[in-house]
Motif scaffolding. Structure first.
Motif, PDB file in Angstrom:
ATOM      1  N   TRP A 176       0.830  -1.202   0.000  1.00 39.76           N
ATOM      2  CA  TRP A 176       0.000   0.000   0.000  1.00 39.76           C
ATOM      3  C   TRP A 176       0.868   1.259   0.000  1.00 39.76           C
ATOM      4  O   TRP A 176       0.620   2.188  -0.763  1.00 39.76           O
ATOM      5  CB  TRP A 176      -0.954   0.013   1.202  1.00 39.76           C
ATOM      6  CG  TRP A 176      -1.640   1.338   1.332  1.00 39.76           C
ATOM      7  CD1 TRP A 176      -2.610   1.853   0.516  1.00 39.76           C
ATOM      8  CD2 TRP A 176      -1.368   2.340   2.303  1.00 39.76           C
ATOM      9  NE1 TRP A 176      -2.961   3.116   0.937  1.00 39.76           N
ATOM     10  CE2 TRP A 176      -2.212   3.435   2.031  1.00 39.76           C
ATOM     11  CE3 TRP A 176      -0.484   2.418   3.390  1.00 39.76           C
ATOM     12  CZ2 TRP A 176      -2.198   4.598   2.799  1.00 39.76           C
ATOM     13  CZ3 TRP A 176      -0.486   3.564   4.161  1.00 39.76           C
ATOM     14  CH2 TRP A 176      -1.334   4.642   3.856  1.00 39.76           C
ATOM     15  N   SER A 207       0.812   3.968  -3.006  1.00 38.29           N
ATOM     16  CA  SER A 207       0.146   5.238  -2.688  1.00 38.29           C
ATOM     17  C   SER A 207       1.131   6.349  -2.338  1.00 38.29           C
ATOM     18  O   SER A 207       0.726   7.346  -1.738  1.00 38.29           O
ATOM     19  CB  SER A 207      -0.843   5.035  -1.541  1.00 38.29           C
ATOM     20  OG  SER A 207      -0.147   4.736  -0.355  1.00 38.29           O
ATOM     21  N   SER A 259      -0.097   9.716  -3.337  1.00 42.73           N
ATOM     22  CA  SER A 259      -1.530   9.904  -3.113  1.00 42.73           C
ATOM     23  C   SER A 259      -1.787  10.555  -1.759  1.00 42.73           C
ATOM     24  O   SER A 259      -1.054  10.329  -0.800  1.00 42.73           O
ATOM     25  CB  SER A 259      -2.234   8.547  -3.169  1.00 42.73           C
ATOM     26  OG  SER A 259      -3.580   8.665  -2.816  1.00 42.73           O
ATOM     27  N   ASP A 260      -2.838  11.344  -1.717  1.00 48.27           N
ATOM     28  CA  ASP A 260      -3.253  11.964  -0.455  1.00 48.27           C
ATOM     29  C   ASP A 260      -4.296  11.122   0.274  1.00 48.27           C
ATOM     30  O   ASP A 260      -4.716  11.469   1.368  1.00 48.27           O
ATOM     31  CB  ASP A 260      -3.835  13.355  -0.713  1.00 48.27           C
ATOM     32  CG  ASP A 260      -2.772  14.348  -1.152  1.00 48.27           C
ATOM     33  OD1 ASP A 260      -1.591  14.138  -0.837  1.00 48.27           O
ATOM     34  OD2 ASP A 260      -3.131  15.335  -1.826  1.00 48.27           O
ATOM     35  N   ALA A 261      -4.724  10.032  -0.347  1.00 49.88           N
ATOM     36  CA  ALA A 261      -5.746   9.176   0.261  1.00 49.88           C
ATOM     37  C   ALA A 261      -5.196   8.532   1.531  1.00 49.88           C
ATOM     38  O   ALA A 261      -4.017   8.207   1.619  1.00 49.88           O
ATOM     39  CB  ALA A 261      -6.185   8.099  -0.724  1.00 49.88           C
ATOM     40  N   GLY A 262      -6.048   8.356   2.496  1.00 49.35           N
ATOM     41  CA  GLY A 262      -5.646   7.750   3.753  1.00 49.35           C
ATOM     42  C   GLY A 262      -5.497   6.245   3.646  1.00 49.35           C
ATOM     43  O   GLY A 262      -5.722   5.644   2.598  1.00 49.35           O
ATOM     44  N   PRO A 307      -6.241   2.456   3.767  1.00 48.84           N
ATOM     45  CA  PRO A 307      -7.473   1.706   3.514  1.00 48.84           C
ATOM     46  C   PRO A 307      -8.033   1.098   4.806  1.00 48.84           C
ATOM     47  O   PRO A 307      -7.291   0.778   5.738  1.00 48.84           O
ATOM     48  CB  PRO A 307      -7.052   0.594   2.558  1.00 48.84           C
ATOM     49  CG  PRO A 307      -5.735   0.993   2.031  1.00 48.84           C
ATOM     50  CD  PRO A 307      -5.114   1.915   3.025  1.00 48.84           C
ATOM     51  N   GLU A 308      -9.334   0.939   4.827  1.00 47.38           N
ATOM     52  CA  GLU A 308     -10.025   0.447   6.021  1.00 47.38           C
ATOM     53  C   GLU A 308      -9.503  -0.915   6.474  1.00 47.38           C
ATOM     54  O   GLU A 308      -9.346  -1.159   7.669  1.00 47.38           O
ATOM     55  CB  GLU A 308     -11.528   0.386   5.767  1.00 47.38           C
ATOM     56  CG  GLU A 308     -12.343   0.087   7.006  1.00 47.38           C
ATOM     57  CD  GLU A 308     -12.231   1.164   8.074  1.00 47.38           C
ATOM     58  OE1 GLU A 308     -12.325   0.797   9.266  1.00 47.38           O
ATOM     59  OE2 GLU A 308     -12.052   2.344   7.750  1.00 47.38           O
ATOM     60  N   ARG A 324      -6.304  -0.358   8.367  1.00 45.77           N
ATOM     61  CA  ARG A 324      -6.574   0.290   9.664  1.00 45.77           C
ATOM     62  C   ARG A 324      -7.156  -0.701  10.655  1.00 45.77           C
ATOM     63  O   ARG A 324      -6.773  -0.722  11.827  1.00 45.77           O
ATOM     64  CB  ARG A 324      -7.522   1.478   9.490  1.00 45.77           C
ATOM     65  CG  ARG A 324      -6.870   2.664   8.840  1.00 45.77           C
ATOM     66  CD  ARG A 324      -7.763   3.869   8.657  1.00 45.77           C
ATOM     67  NE  ARG A 324      -9.120   3.699   9.097  1.00 45.77           N
ATOM     68  CZ  ARG A 324      -9.734   4.496   9.974  1.00 45.77           C
ATOM     69  NH1 ARG A 324      -9.119   5.509  10.500  1.00 45.77           N
ATOM     70  NH2 ARG A 324     -10.985   4.272  10.301  1.00 45.77           N
TER      71      ARG A 324
END
Length: 93
Positions: free
Chosen positions: A61, A65, A68-71, A73-74, A77
């Motif tokens: 990941w 990424s 990427s600014d995306a957090g 992934p669920e 987490r």
């Protein structure tokens, strides 16, 4: 943890069959292990496949990424929270 094995699994997941990015990926993996153990206080067990595959998936990941600014992934987490719980809790994700 076996960095060489993790590297092989990360490369397999990414579909890489050359060694051109091995140095970068190795340092990424080492950084993740250091982050989890020293910063987050999680004692990783190299013989635990759950721990091993979390590091692999986290490294994949992070590699994919990096721009990427995306957090996170669920699913990552959720698994990180489980590692905290099994390590005795204390820190929040």
């Amino acid at each position: 943890m076996d960095i060489g094995l993790i590297l092989q699994l990360v490369k397999a997941n990414l579909g890489m069959n050359t060694s051109i990015r091995d140095i970068y990926l190795t340092k990424l993996i080492e950084g993740i292990i250091t982050e989890l153990t020293e910063e987050k206080g999680i004692a990783l067990d190299g013989s635990n496949s759950y721990h091993l595959m979390f590091v692999v998936d986290y490294a994949v990941w992070r590699f994919l990424s990096k721009d990427s600014d995306a957090g996170m992934p669920e699913h990552l987490r959720y698994r990180l929270k489980n590692l905290y719980i099994h390590a005795g809790g204390g820190a929040s994700v």
